[in-house]
Design an enzyme around this catalytic site. Structure first.
Site, PDB file in Angstrom:
ATOM      1  N   GLY A 156      45.980  28.307  41.446  1.00 40.78           N
ATOM      2  CA  GLY A 156      45.303  29.644  40.783  1.00 40.78           C
ATOM      3  C   GLY A 156      45.862  29.948  39.209  1.00 40.78           C
ATOM      4  O   GLY A 156      46.447  29.474  38.845  1.00 40.78           O
ATOM      5  N   SER A 157      44.422  30.214  37.660  1.00 39.18           N
ATOM      6  CA  SER A 157      45.241  29.935  36.806  1.00 39.18           C
ATOM      7  C   SER A 157      46.725  31.402  36.905  1.00 39.18           C
ATOM      8  O   SER A 157      46.605  30.338  35.470  1.00 39.18           O
ATOM      9  CB  SER A 157      43.766  31.342  36.019  1.00 39.18           C
ATOM     10  N   CYS A 174      49.244  30.966  38.184  1.00 38.66           N
ATOM     11  CA  CYS A 174      49.969  30.482  39.297  1.00 38.66           C
ATOM     12  C   CYS A 174      50.924  29.064  38.566  1.00 38.66           C
ATOM     13  O   CYS A 174      50.426  29.154  38.163  1.00 38.66           O
ATOM     14  CB  CYS A 174      49.242  29.561  40.190  1.00 38.66           C
ATOM     15  N   ASP A 204      40.504  29.526  47.761  1.00 36.79           N
ATOM     16  CA  ASP A 204      40.760  30.701  46.868  1.00 36.79           C
ATOM     17  C   ASP A 204      41.734  29.904  46.249  1.00 36.79           C
ATOM     18  O   ASP A 204      42.433  29.152  45.501  1.00 36.79           O
ATOM     19  CB  ASP A 204      41.833  31.292  47.782  1.00 36.79           C
ATOM     20  N   GLU A 224      56.470  33.741  40.433  1.00 39.25           N
ATOM     21  CA  GLU A 224      55.673  32.714  41.087  1.00 39.25           C
ATOM     22  C   GLU A 224      54.117  32.800  40.060  1.00 39.25           C
ATOM     23  O   GLU A 224      53.319  32.262  40.429  1.00 39.25           O
ATOM     24  CB  GLU A 224      55.629  32.010  42.524  1.00 39.25           C
TER      25      GLU A 224
HETATM   26  P1  XMP Z   1      42.265  31.916  40.116  1.00 40.51           P
HETATM   27  O1  XMP Z   1      42.192  30.220  38.805  1.00 40.51           O
HETATM   28  O2  XMP Z   1      40.326  32.289  40.512  1.00 40.51           O
HETATM   29  O3  XMP Z   1      42.900  32.164  41.264  1.00 40.51           O
HETATM   30  O4  XMP Z   1      41.872  33.036  38.650  1.00 40.51           O
HETATM   31  C1  XMP Z   1      43.202  33.205  42.004  1.00 40.51           C
HETATM   32  C2  XMP Z   1      44.046  33.134  43.021  1.00 40.51           C
HETATM   33  O5  XMP Z   1      44.945  32.956  42.732  1.00 40.51           O
HETATM   34  C3  XMP Z   1      45.754  33.167  43.208  1.00 40.51           C
HETATM   35  N1  XMP Z   1      47.151  34.138  42.793  1.00 40.51           N
HETATM   36  C4  XMP Z   1      48.392  33.660  42.374  1.00 40.51           C
HETATM   37  N2  XMP Z   1      49.330  32.637  43.019  1.00 40.51           N
HETATM   38  N3  XMP Z   1      50.962  33.316  42.124  1.00 40.51           N
HETATM   39  C5  XMP Z   1      50.294  32.341  42.810  1.00 40.51           C
HETATM   40  O6  XMP Z   1      51.064  31.380  42.899  1.00 40.51           O
HETATM   41  C6  XMP Z   1      50.358  34.473  41.681  1.00 40.51           C
HETATM   42  O7  XMP Z   1      50.882  35.460  40.760  1.00 40.51           O
HETATM   43  C7  XMP Z   1      48.995  35.283  41.761  1.00 40.51           C
HETATM   44  N4  XMP Z   1      48.220  36.048  41.649  1.00 40.51           N
HETATM   45  C8  XMP Z   1      46.964  34.961  42.407  1.00 40.51           C
HETATM   46  C9  XMP Z   1      45.805  34.271  44.377  1.00 40.51           C
HETATM   47  O8  XMP Z   1      45.415  33.912  45.857  1.00 40.51           O
HETATM   48  C10 XMP Z   1      43.954  34.221  43.731  1.00 40.51           C
HETATM   49  O9  XMP Z   1      42.960  34.686  44.799  1.00 40.51           O
END
Ligand code: XMP
Length: 481
Positions: free
Chosen positions: A303-304, A306, A339, A418
């Site tokens: 994820g962007s 993450c 995802d 995270e």
């Molecule tokens: P994109 O790339 O579309 O991804 O923005 C969305 C997905 O990112 C995940 N997500 C997280 N993963 N820390 C993580 O490791 C975070 O704080 C976080 N917030 C969201 C989640 O699976 C989402 O659908």
């Protein structure tokens, strides 16, 4: 210690080879797919359960376009249920239980219900719950707060009503003939049996591809956790007739998470689909399916927002993760949700070609009119907030809202994040974003001679590429406008 000799790959590491195609127009291809074992969508697009991405407004628009939104869980149970209700009521040819207000209410009370429920009209009832009038947003314009609703509503004598059993064509005729927007359905004693609104009928015509449940309402999913009041949350969401429950945790291949899938399946049976995750391996996919998951949500760290891979050193490059999860999921005929990490339409084509049935998107949908939160002006440009759900601000916000934390412990939270917080440029309606993604998908399918998503997967042949090829793929050696 073991080391996997294979190199993991992600979207930019490969391209799909074009092949001879019988598809002569991109309109010929079908983007229909499965979100879960039982839920079919018309486009393979899901919005993420993030508090800067999906509440009712996002879920309504995505479902109207044929996909589904997952309402995030970082709000109280009441609020999350309310969000689901708003989607379920958004367009319904007959609203079975329309919002009402009692005859002693004032303009102030009416305004509050309009605001809370996101509606622009209310049925006014007497003490015996009989219809005595309708009040709309036009009626309360410029009216003082303390004015009784009975003085400004359209009274029963002037109302056009219908009786149960009226069909769509008859309803349209009445709405047009009397130039009205709301048609209550009542019995002979004025008890309310439902409400038909012009806006809902227009929406149904405007969005023929909308993803709907058996009753014709828009589809919606909602997230739950695995701790605290998660069972109560799940029960309330189930009662609100949510279509799927997403167990939304970072490490879905954990004993406790697996047990939760089983617990939810045992409690609700096949009435609601349950989605486990996130996982990123063959074993992870297999285990969540064995515990009853109706879809496999794949993605550890792509994820962007993450930072899991940086903080914990854990993850699997997303395309490899999808391929591995699909290897397990296809044995059981369970759909895979890819995802995170989708940056452009081509990534969606690659994710589906690798075995996903849908993609879940956060960043591309943040910063739109439909994402929660205000537009912020910074250095003359418009932005919206976007943040990872494991980021400091998001985690702290949740703990403070749930009163789980003392102010003295706040510093502790900054160690265990995270995810990151960010600004995203404001970009208008999400409808345009989705249309661009779907157009790209259709293009990809036509290059691969695929009339549907299954054929896309069967026809797909990936070719590994180098950094030089990646550079070649983007516009280069020109001065962009
Ligand atoms: P994109 O790339 O579309 O991804 O923005 C969305 C997905 O990112 C995940 N997500 C997280 N993963 N820390 C993580 O490791 C975070 O704080 C976080 N917030 C969201 C989640 O699976 C989402 O659908």
């Amino acid at each position: 210690m073991k080391i996997d000799g294979d190199v993991g790959i992600t979207f930019d590491d490969v391209l799909l080879k074009p092949r001879r195609s019988r598809v002569s127009s991109r309109k010929e291809v079908s983007t229909s797919t499965f979100f879960t074992r039982n839920i079919r969508l018309n486009i393979p697009i899901v919005s993420s359960p993030m508090d800067t991405v999906t509440e009712h407004s996002m879920a309504i628009t995505i479902a109207r376009l044929g996909g589904i939104g997952v309402i995030h869980r970082f709000i109280s149970i009441d609020k999350q249920v309310d969000e689901v209700n708003k989607v379920k009521r958004a367009e319904n040819i007959v609203i079975n239980d329309p919002y009402k207000i009692g005859k002693y209410a004032t303009v102030k009370d009416v305004r509050k219900v309009f605001e809370d429920k996101g509606v622009s009209g209310l049925l006014v009832v007497d003490d015996g719950e009989r219809l005595i009038g309708i009040v709309t947003s036009r009626d309360i314009l410029f009216q003082p707060d303390d004015r009784p609703v009975t003085e400004i509503m359209t009274p029963r004598e002037k109302l056009i009503v219908a009786h149960q059993g009226i069909d769509l064509e008859e309803a349209k005729k009445l709405l047009w003939e009397y130039r009205i927007e709301k048609l209550p359905i009542v019995d002979d004693e004025w008890h309310i049996n439902g409400l038909i609104t012009a806006a809902d009928i227009i929406k149904k015509i405007q969005y023929p591809e909308a993803a709907r449940d058996k009753k014709g309402r828009l589809l919606v999913a909602a997230a739950v956790g695995i701790k605290g009041d998660y069972m109560k949350r799940a029960e309330r969401l189930y009662e609100a007739e949510v279509d799927a429950l997403v167990i939304d945790i970072a490490h879905g291949h954990m004993d406790r998470a697996l047990e939760t899938i089983k617990e939810l399946k045992n409690s609700f049976g096949d009435d609601v689909d349950v989605i486990g995750g996130n996982i990123a391996t063959y074993e992870g996919a297999k285990d969540i399916i064995k515990y009853g998951s109706d879809a496999v949500r794949v993605g550890i760290g792509p994820g962007s927002t993450c930072t899991t891979r940086i903080v914990a050193g854990v993850g699997v490059p997303q395309l490899t993760a999808i391929i591995e999860a699909y290897r397990a999921a296809r044995e059981y005929n369970i759909p895979v949700i890819a995802d995170g990490g989708i940056r452009n339409p081509g990534d969606i084509v690659k994710a589906l070609a690798a075995g996903a049935s849908t993609v879940m998107i956060g960043r591309l949908f943040a910063g739109t009119d439909e994402s929660p939160g205000p537009v912020i002006l910074r250095n003359g440009k418009r932005y919206k907030m976007f943040r990872g759900m494991a980021s400091f601000v998001a985690r702290l916000g949740k703990e403070l809202r749930m009163s789980n934390i003392d102010e003295g412990d706040i510093g502790e939270y900054s160690y265990s994040t995270e995810g990151v917080e960010a600004f995203i440029e404001y970009r208008g309606s999400v409808e345009d974003v989705v249309k661009r993604l779907v157009a790209g998908l259709r293009a990809g399918m036509s290059y691969l001679g695929a009339f549907d998503i299954e054929e896309l997967r069967l026809n797909a042949e990936f070719i590994r590429i180098t950094d030089a090829s990646v550079k070649e793929s983007y516009p280069h050696d020109i001065l962009l406008w």
